[in-house]
Design a protein around this motif. Sequence first.
Motif, PDB file in Angstrom:
ATOM      1  N   LEU A  89      80.384  14.522  63.143  1.00 53.21           N
ATOM      2  CA  LEU A  89      81.011  13.501  61.981  1.00 53.21           C
ATOM      3  C   LEU A  89      82.524  14.169  62.191  1.00 53.21           C
ATOM      4  N   ALA A  90      83.061  13.071  62.257  1.00 55.57           N
ATOM      5  CA  ALA A  90      84.694  13.576  61.861  1.00 55.57           C
ATOM      6  C   ALA A  90      85.073  14.082  60.629  1.00 55.57           C
ATOM      7  N   ALA A  98      79.670  18.201  53.487  1.00 56.09           N
ATOM      8  CA  ALA A  98      78.296  18.420  52.804  1.00 56.09           C
ATOM      9  C   ALA A  98      77.345  17.918  53.642  1.00 56.09           C
ATOM     10  N   LEU A  99      77.513  16.840  54.537  1.00 53.80           N
ATOM     11  CA  LEU A  99      76.444  16.145  55.202  1.00 53.80           C
ATOM     12  C   LEU A  99      76.212  16.741  56.404  1.00 53.80           C
ATOM     13  N   SER A 100      77.276  17.720  56.947  1.00 44.22           N
ATOM     14  CA  SER A 100      77.143  18.283  58.215  1.00 44.22           C
ATOM     15  C   SER A 100      75.849  19.132  58.397  1.00 44.22           C
ATOM     16  N   ARG A 101      75.385  20.037  57.483  1.00 52.46           N
ATOM     17  CA  ARG A 101      74.211  20.691  57.707  1.00 52.46           C
ATOM     18  C   ARG A 101      72.890  19.909  57.493  1.00 52.46           C
ATOM     19  N   PRO A 102      72.856  19.227  56.450  1.00 53.36           N
ATOM     20  CA  PRO A 102      71.395  18.316  56.350  1.00 53.36           C
ATOM     21  C   PRO A 102      71.210  17.537  57.634  1.00 53.36           C
ATOM     22  N   LEU A 105      74.549  18.009  62.349  1.00 52.04           N
ATOM     23  CA  LEU A 105      75.725  17.478  63.104  1.00 52.04           C
ATOM     24  C   LEU A 105      77.068  18.231  63.015  1.00 52.04           C
ATOM     25  N   PRO A 106      77.605  18.616  63.982  1.00 48.86           N
ATOM     26  CA  PRO A 106      78.958  19.336  63.794  1.00 48.86           C
ATOM     27  C   PRO A 106      80.153  18.685  63.262  1.00 48.86           C
ATOM     28  N   LEU A 107      81.018  19.337  62.740  1.00 47.48           N
ATOM     29  CA  LEU A 107      82.307  18.609  62.145  1.00 47.48           C
ATOM     30  C   LEU A 107      83.130  18.675  63.243  1.00 47.48           C
ATOM     31  N   LEU A 108      83.768  17.549  63.475  1.00 48.86           N
ATOM     32  CA  LEU A 108      84.919  17.340  64.583  1.00 48.86           C
ATOM     33  C   LEU A 108      86.253  16.934  64.176  1.00 48.86           C
ATOM     34  N   PRO A 109      87.054  18.122  64.135  1.00 45.05           N
ATOM     35  CA  PRO A 109      88.524  17.814  63.730  1.00 45.05           C
ATOM     36  C   PRO A 109      89.133  16.528  64.318  1.00 45.05           C
ATOM     37  N   PRO A 110      89.569  15.658  63.306  1.00 39.90           N
ATOM     38  CA  PRO A 110      90.344  14.638  64.106  1.00 39.90           C
ATOM     39  C   PRO A 110      91.862  14.872  64.250  1.00 39.90           C
TER      40      PRO A 110
END
Lengths: 248, 270
Positions: A89-90, A98-102, A105-110
């Motif tokens: 997720l960007a 908040a959605l990254s864990r459920p 998917l990792p957070l990708l820094p834009p």
Amino acid sequence: MTTQRAEAASGTAIDIRFGQVGLIQVLIWTTDPGAILDELTGRVATAPKFFQRTAVSIDLGPLGHEPSAEEMQGVLDAVRRAGMCPVGLASGAAVAQALSRPLDLPLLPPFREFHPPAEAGARARREAPRPEPEPEAGTLAQLHAHPVRSGQRVYARGRDLVVTATVGAGAELIADGCVHVYGALRGRAVAGARGETGARVFCQDFHAELVSIAGVFRVFETLPPELAGKPVQAWLDGDALRFERLGA
Amino acid sequence: MTEIIVVTSGKGGVGKTTTSASMACGLARRGKRVAVIDFDIGLRNLDLIMGCERRVVYDFVNVINGDCTLKQALIKDKRLETLHLLAASQTRDKDALTEDGVRRVLDELIADAFDYIICDSPAGIEKGAHLAMYFADRAVVVVNPEVSSVRDSDRILGLLASKTHRSVNGNGGVKEHLLLTRYNPRRVANGEMMSVGDVKDILGLDVIGVVPESPDVLAASNAGVPVILSDTSDAAAAYEDAVARLLGEELPLRFLDEPKRGFFARMFGG
């Protein structure tokens, strides 16, 4: 046993490196899986080789609301069914956190965050960012015959960019293919913007601030005297950006 | 046929207002009907340079807001009969200007058969500067021979090519001219200042005038007399040439070389 000993000798099982990779962003304006699948399959069909099994990051920036994890699961399924592989997720949008864990998917820094235009209506917002269809191979280069001034940016999507005037300091040329400047290049030139490592930058009068090919870039704080004001080409040789005087 | 000319630069303090006042006077002295508008809302200066600050009753914002008629707000110059000034508001800010309001004022001036409307732009690239250039047919970009001014001018030229009525509607774009001010041939010769050629090369535009650095400019500003009207000054002659070139005459550039010093001046260091 031999391999274990070899590893012990070198002292490492793995290497961790920092590397840059190009990643397609899928900006979503809605969480309706049907609408997403429709558009994505259409888009993928225009350039199947380019999009099939492509790693993509999902950008929730344009979305007007905070989607639930279930809603997002539907979105991800639609993206997968269209043939792409969501890998993250960007992290630009706050909801992504908040959605990254459920969603696992990792957070990708834009590099640049997306800010949706506040005043535009929902319909306009859906229309505005729609990119042009993928150009066919063999499309002519994009020609720009006026000076590119400081603060201006010219982008040639899916092809070469040819500029027949000067490019001022602080101006940006970006092309998915090569960049050619028949004049002074005082600004920035970005070739192979979508990872084409064979792209090159050519110019007649080299004073560039920055040259980038497929994400490998060099900033010129001071210009090498053998290149300054000369006709120059730049290309990628493995991981290294090379510069050479043309016609020398 | 009215022509709208914006005098702009991006950077502040390079001589936009001085140039607006002198160009407007130069055109009026050749019999043209000229209106010069100060777009620097909140930092009213043009009236000072023109020497009519005590005659400002109504201003540009009053006209836009319908507090008065355009006729009431236009100040007639006392020296040149065909020259008129529309002053900026000192008490308001740039948000008081609207595209529609500016368009209405310009349309009224066009209907009144003015030959030239000179728009004196504020520094920067925000609303005031944007509206000053938006309706222009031509632009005089004022630049000092130094790197930051040249960079800002390049930025302004980019906006002129993309964010004006002519460029947006594809009417051939705004015709652009370069005017160098504060030019000091001695410092150019010493390599301390960019030359006309350097600036021309970087910006890729023709030069409509080179105004030499001169103490007369400051003196004229303080006296409220546009410098073009001071007979003995090199700066006045340079502006006069620029006005002639604006009207299509072809003249060689002057004041590019250091003035020759006479024998006595050299002997006694005068």
